[in-house]
Design a protein around this motif. Structure first.
Motif, mmCIF file in Angstrom:
data_model
loop_
_atom_site.group_PDB
_atom_site.id
_atom_site.type_symbol
_atom_site.label_atom_id
_atom_site.label_comp_id
_atom_site.label_asym_id
_atom_site.label_seq_id
_atom_site.Cartn_x
_atom_site.Cartn_y
_atom_site.Cartn_z
ATOM 1 N N GLU A 49 -9.888 -26.689 14.283
ATOM 2 C CA GLU A 49 -10.406 -27.349 12.977
ATOM 3 C C GLU A 49 -10.747 -28.688 13.220
ATOM 4 O OE1 GLU A 49 -7.398 -26.489 10.051
ATOM 5 O OE2 GLU A 49 -7.715 -24.269 10.008
ATOM 6 N N ARG A 52 -14.206 -29.268 14.790
ATOM 7 C CA ARG A 52 -15.348 -29.298 14.320
ATOM 8 C C ARG A 52 -15.192 -29.486 12.737
ATOM 9 N NH1 ARG A 52 -19.170 -24.168 13.018
ATOM 10 N NH2 ARG A 52 -21.196 -25.369 12.650
ATOM 11 N N PRO A 53 -15.326 -30.904 12.106
ATOM 12 C CA PRO A 53 -15.563 -30.952 11.050
ATOM 13 C C PRO A 53 -16.541 -30.452 9.996
ATOM 14 C CG PRO A 53 -16.053 -32.945 11.984
ATOM 15 C CD PRO A 53 -15.686 -31.947 13.124
ATOM 16 N N ASP A 54 -16.404 -30.220 8.785
ATOM 17 C CA ASP A 54 -17.400 -29.788 7.832
ATOM 18 C C ASP A 54 -18.594 -30.612 8.072
ATOM 19 O OD1 ASP A 54 -15.801 -27.645 7.146
ATOM 20 O OD2 ASP A 54 -15.209 -28.769 5.252
ATOM 21 N N ASN A 55 -19.609 -30.078 8.072
ATOM 22 C CA ASN A 55 -21.059 -30.840 8.304
ATOM 23 C C ASN A 55 -21.598 -30.987 6.795
ATOM 24 O OD1 ASN A 55 -23.405 -32.070 8.692
ATOM 25 N ND2 ASN A 55 -24.140 -30.730 10.227
ATOM 26 N N PRO A 56 -21.808 -32.348 6.271
ATOM 27 C CA PRO A 56 -22.260 -32.350 4.832
ATOM 28 C C PRO A 56 -23.878 -31.841 4.852
ATOM 29 C CG PRO A 56 -22.361 -34.462 6.031
ATOM 30 C CD PRO A 56 -21.413 -33.371 6.854
ATOM 31 N N ASP A 58 -24.858 -29.012 5.866
ATOM 32 C CA ASP A 58 -25.112 -27.717 5.907
ATOM 33 C C ASP A 58 -25.635 -26.989 4.513
ATOM 34 O OD1 ASP A 58 -24.047 -27.060 8.432
ATOM 35 O OD2 ASP A 58 -21.893 -26.749 7.825
ATOM 36 N N VAL A 59 -25.540 -28.055 3.621
ATOM 37 C CA VAL A 59 -26.232 -27.595 2.321
ATOM 38 C C VAL A 59 -27.768 -27.517 2.356
ATOM 39 C CG1 VAL A 59 -26.322 -27.993 -0.164
ATOM 40 C CG2 VAL A 59 -23.995 -28.188 0.937
ATOM 41 N N SER A 62 -29.247 -24.943 4.235
ATOM 42 C CA SER A 62 -29.462 -23.735 3.530
ATOM 43 C C SER A 62 -30.550 -23.587 2.222
ATOM 44 C CB SER A 62 -28.227 -23.294 2.717
ATOM 45 O OG SER A 62 -27.765 -24.353 1.835
#
Length: 67
Positions: A49, A52-56, A58-59, A62
């Motif tokens: 975890e 690999r942090p959350d990628n802003p 990604d929204v 999509s």
């Protein structure tokens, strides 16, 4: 550098520069480290975890397919 009364305390100036040039942490090879990687973690998050942090964006990725 600001100088009061056109005099500079050279010893104090050199001391300040030496202190500022020191590293904030000690660097050494991981092979020379006596502490393992597991001992350095707090145990709250797994290594996967943390890697690999959350990628802003990604929204946005999509939304790109919907346009």
């Amino acid at each position: 550098m600001l100088v009061d009364n056109e005099q500079l305390d050279l010893l104090e100036a050199i001391e300040d520069e030496l202190i500022l040039s020191l590293p904030q942490v000690v660097y050494h090879d991981e092979a020379e480290c006596a502490v393992s990687r597991e001992q350095l973690s707090s145990g709250e998050a797994s290594i996967e975890e943390a890697a690999r942090p959350d990628n802003p964006f990604d929204v946005l990725k999509s939304l790109k397919g919907k346009l």
